[in-house]
Design an enzyme around this catalytic site. Structure first.
Site, short mmCIF file in Angstrom:
data_model
loop_
_atom_site.label_atom_id
_atom_site.label_comp_id
_atom_site.label_asym_id
_atom_site.label_seq_id
_atom_site.Cartn_x
_atom_site.Cartn_y
_atom_site.Cartn_z
N ALA A 192 39.07 -21.35 -18.60
CA ALA A 192 38.99 -21.51 -17.15
C ALA A 192 39.36 -20.20 -16.48
O ALA A 192 40.37 -19.58 -16.81
CB ALA A 192 39.94 -22.62 -16.69
N SER A 224 43.47 -21.55 -20.24
CA SER A 224 43.43 -20.77 -19.00
C SER A 224 43.17 -19.31 -19.31
O SER A 224 43.49 -18.82 -20.40
CB SER A 224 44.76 -20.88 -18.25
OG SER A 224 45.77 -20.13 -18.92
N ASP A 225 42.57 -18.60 -18.36
CA ASP A 225 42.63 -17.15 -18.43
C ASP A 225 44.10 -16.76 -18.31
O ASP A 225 44.93 -17.52 -17.81
CB ASP A 225 41.79 -16.53 -17.32
CG ASP A 225 41.31 -15.13 -17.66
OD1 ASP A 225 41.91 -14.49 -18.56
OD2 ASP A 225 40.35 -14.64 -17.04
N TRP A 226 44.40 -15.54 -18.77
CA TRP A 226 45.80 -15.14 -18.90
C TRP A 226 46.45 -14.98 -17.53
O TRP A 226 46.08 -14.11 -16.75
CB TRP A 226 45.87 -13.86 -19.72
CG TRP A 226 46.11 -14.09 -21.19
CD1 TRP A 226 47.06 -13.49 -21.95
CD2 TRP A 226 45.41 -14.97 -22.08
NE1 TRP A 226 47.00 -13.95 -23.26
CE2 TRP A 226 46.00 -14.87 -23.36
CE3 TRP A 226 44.36 -15.87 -21.91
CZ2 TRP A 226 45.57 -15.60 -24.46
CZ3 TRP A 226 43.92 -16.62 -23.01
CH2 TRP A 226 44.52 -16.47 -24.26
#
Length: 828
Positions: A192, A224-226
């Site tokens: 995401a 999630s993206d970081w």
């Protein structure tokens, strides 16, 4: 590589609700949490997609570097991409990596997108097909792939907060389509993005549940993206399964409390944990047995790096073949291929020739074991046959590059490289080591560390005013031979991890240096919360005279049998975290090409960029070859093309404008935080056709070393709605050399009851033929190419009636046309 649902539920029952919740955020930057009670080890993740870096930003830990994603899409060769995915999987297993954070399935919506090099194409069908091939290649070898960045994450400006406003039909037909293809290919994770879509951040967006997990049946993990998770309850109640990085994400203990007080249902968390356990089981990371080979290789990221084994010849050969397969011959006036037997002198011109840019900038960067420049490749191909003369030409516009090991020495040992020291608050040395260059993104942390110091003895080869710099955040200083050049406090203007940890801006100062007189550079930056630890020391010699450089290049070109001039972008022009503001290569590079072309009609311009650039001199040169960012074997692969050992196999995956002003979609700057996708369905070649504009080069364009005639298109008289359609295109090799042609099929729907593009890409097939030979390309047009999303019914529908099928060499060259009758009753 699997565990039954019953076994997963049995393991889940061993954990308390709190323990389950705690499994759902990272243990470290790159690892998930272990759970001894289940025999669950940590899962290790790594950036991609051009290489597998592993857990550390350390130039001593090298990685095979493939051509950029845009170059892979340009191959229009799914079998080759699948093989390259296998190479990436082998790299991942060697490094103990379980999950590769690739492929990137966002689209080239605007030519200004700063991350074009990491994305495949402008078209959802081509992106989906190439992305699915990479997924299959990676996962066939027991490494999980990750489709990212879900969804509509197609530009970099304000990327952490931008709210993309896109209509439901365009979202379904254009931006979600490549992700659906990845799910169909069995991708194990979906990432995401940072952005919001229609007012809701993606990590909390309902699109994670439907269509992803519901309609498409995705049973993997949504990560999630970081740093993209910024709250607890709304993201935990969504379809997001794993918050990265850890251990300080907004989930962790906060999520455990939310489960305990009932604000996040236990069933919701249980579904997320089941998905994580299924992934672990598939990876061989779940159970009571001994750790797998990849799991046993996990070493702390602060440990000294292990030496990298030599790159296997087959890896190099495959990477080299990919360079030629993706290179696009944009124009050729009888100059290419060059015949080494008729060459005595070849002039190779341009800074990019000697320092060819092999990859884009940002978090996906890796450290290759070697890099073959265009100059290296040409010299190797002509060794013993012709003389090669190199003229650097003017320095490309942009900031000074990081110090390289060939330009400086460690002042303590005298060996090539720099000296890295970690100091305490009183300036006492806590740790010291020699490093290869001045780009140090993760200096080793030691207890009590207060200051990073990088020193190097620079040996100037050019006298005059040098530009010296230090990049990072917080309090920094730079001195030469004990003389302070700059000092100040430079707070980060953003919390974008690509900027803070990978590409911090530099502060510059000038210093007069003399040839033969070493200069001692000492850069320092203090470590402070929120500023990261990336430290970059850079140096650039005085810029050559802007007028004299083209003249020198022209003299060399005039005295040569052929000239190869290499121009391209810089890391600060195409890089994660920034969109471009121009497509120009700059006045100095454009003047260089014009001067060389005027001096020698047998001039080949090689373009070293990851996305579209303006080529105002394209009609003045003998040939234009698009190299993209070609990876570590770039120079050898391009030499194969230049001298005819291989055909330029590439076709453009993105339409190239002659000038930025011509492009139908250029907006990447949000207004009041919102970025409207007003063009709807009309992205890429669809937008060009809608506005009746002619680009420099169409989507699908690319020349080989022979010529082709498209002779006949055969379409079935009718097809059922919801069924694939097979069309056949007969082509003939009309040239004197065997070659490969990419036959492309497009669709149109005259008189449609719904809005449609003028025509749109629907499928392709590649064929090979000898001179004079005719072959038939069989192209499958998938049923999805004929369907549209009905917003009112919230369902896929296919119009019955007369459709038009077109075939040819590009979106702008489709000489063959036939009609197709689509009949009911199927509608989706």
């Amino acid at each position: 590589m699997g565990t039954s649902d019953g076994e997963i539920d049995r393991l889940l029952g061993k954990l308390t609700p709190r323990a389950r919740a705690l499994l759902l955020d990272g243990a470290t930057t790159w690892r998930t949490r272990a759970e001894p009670a289940l025999g669950l080890r940590e899962l290790v993740m790594s950036d991609g997609p051009a290489g597998v870096r592993g857990e550390a930003w350390d130039e001593r830990i090298t990685s095979v570097l493939l051509p950029s994603a845009s170059a892979l899409a340009a191959t229009w060769d799914e079998d080759l991409v699948e093989s390259l995915g296998g190479l990436l999987a082998a790299e991942a297993r060697r490094k103990g990596v379980d999950v590769l954070l690739a492929p990137t399935l966002n689209l080239h919506r605007s030519p200004l997108g700063g991350r074009h090099f990491e994305c495949f194409s402008e078209d959802p069908e081509l992106t989906g097909r190439v992305g699915a091939a990479l997924v299959r290649g990676v996962q066939a070898h027991g490494v999980a792939a990750t489709a990212k960045h879900y969804v509509a994450n197609d530009s970099e400006t304000d990327r952490l907060t931008v709210d993309v406003r896109v209509d439901e039909r365009a979202l379904r037909e254009v931006y979600l389509a490549p992700f659906e293809a990845a799910v169909d290919a069995g991708v194990r994770l979906v990432m995401a993005g940072y952005n919001a879509v229609d007012g809701t951040t993606m990590t909390a967006n309902a699109l994670l549940s439907d269509p992803l997990k519901g309609e498409w049946g995705f049973d993997g993990v949504v990560v999630s993206d970081w740093g993209a998770v910024r709250s607890t309850e709304d993201t935990a109640r969504s379809g997001l399964d794993l918050a990265m990085p850890g251990p300080d994400s907004p989930w962790g203990e906060a999520l455990a409390r939310a489960v305990a007080d009932g604000t996040v249902p236990e069933d919701t968390v249980d579904d997320k944990v089941r998905r994580l356990l299924r992934l672990a089981a598939w990876l061989g990371a779940l159970g009571e047995g001994e750790p797998t080979a990849s799991g046993a290789a996990r070493a702390g990221t602060e440990a000294p790096p292990a030496p990298r084994p030599a790159v296997a010849p087959r890896e190099r050969a495959l990477a080299r073949r990919a360079v030629a397969a993706g290179s696009v011959l944009l124009a050729n006036r009888g100059v290419l291929p060059l015949d080494p037997g008729h060459l005595r002198t070849v002039a190779v011109i341009g800074a990019h020739a000697a320092r060819t840019r092999t990859q884009g900038g940002g978090s996906a960067g890796v450290f290759p074991p070697h890099e073959v420049s265009v100059l290296d490749g040409v010299r190797a191909a002509l060794r013993g046959r012709a003389r090669v003369v190199h003229v650097p030409g003017p320095r490309p516009d942009g900031p000074a590059p990081p110090l390289g090991h060939d330009a400086c020495t460690d002042p303590r040992s005298g060996l090539p490289g720099v000296l890295l020291r970690m100091l305490d608050a009183d300036g006492r040395e806590l740790y010291a080591e020699r490093r290869r260059g001045g780009r140090l993104l993760e200096p080793r942390l030691v207890p009590g560390a207060h200051t990073v110091e990088v020193s190097a003895r620079l040996r100037p080869r050019t006298a005059g005013r040098w530009t010296l710099g230090v990049a990072g955040f917080g309090r920094m200083s730079l001195a030469v031979d004990g003389r302070p050049l700059l000092a100040g406090d430079f707070p980060p203007p953003t919390d974008d991890p690509a900027v803070v940890h990978v590409n911090p801006p530099a502060q510059y100062a000038g210093a007069d240096l003399a040839v033969g007189q070493d200069a001692l550079l000492v850069a320092r930056r203090e470590l402070a919360p929120g500023t990261g630890r990336a430290t970059v020391v850079s140096a650039a010699p005085p810029a050559p005279d802007a007028a004299a450089s083209p003249a020198e290049a022209a003299r060399a070109a005039a005295g040569a049998d052929a000239a190869i001039v290499v121009v391209g972008t810089t890391e600060h022009g195409e890089c994660e975290g920034y969109d471009r503001t121009t497509l120009s290569l700059g006045a100095t590079q454009n003047a260089l090409v014009r001067a060389v072309a005027a001096a020698n009609p047998r001039t080949v311009a090689v373009v070293n960029s990851g996305g579209p650039v303006e080529l105002p001199w394209r009609d003045a040169v003998g040939a234009v070859l698009l190299a993209w960012f070609p990876g570590q074997e770039g120079g050898d692969g391009l030499a194969d093309v230049l001298f005819g050992r291989a055909e330029p196999g590439g076709r453009l995956p993105t339409t190239w404008p002659a000038a930025l002003a011509d492009a139908p979609v250029t907006r990447t700057l949000p207004a009041d935080g919102r970025l409207p996708y007003d063009e709807g369905l009309h992205v890429g070649h669809r937008g060009w056709l809608r506005h009746a504009r002619v680009p420099a080069y169409w989507f699908g364009h690319g020349l080989g070393y022979t010529t082709w005639a498209h002779e006949e298109l055969t379409v079935p008289p009718r097809a059922g709605a919801g069924e694939d359609v097979t069309v056949r295109v007969r082509v003939r090799n009309t040239g004197a050399r065997s070659g490969r042609e990419v036959v492309q099929v497009y669709l149109a729907r005259p008189g449609s009851a719904v809005e449609r593009p003028v025509r749109w890409f629907a499928g392709y097939a590649a064929v090979r033929a000898r001179p004079g030979e005719s072959v038939t390309a069989t192209v499958r047009v998938p049923a999805r190419a004929l369907r549209h999303w009905c917003v009112r019914e919230r369902a896929w529908r296919t119009e019955t009636g007369r459709w038009r099928v077109l075939a040819g060499r590009s979106a702008g060259e489709v000489p063959l046309v036939a009609d197709l009758e689509v009949v009911g009753p199927r509608t989706g």
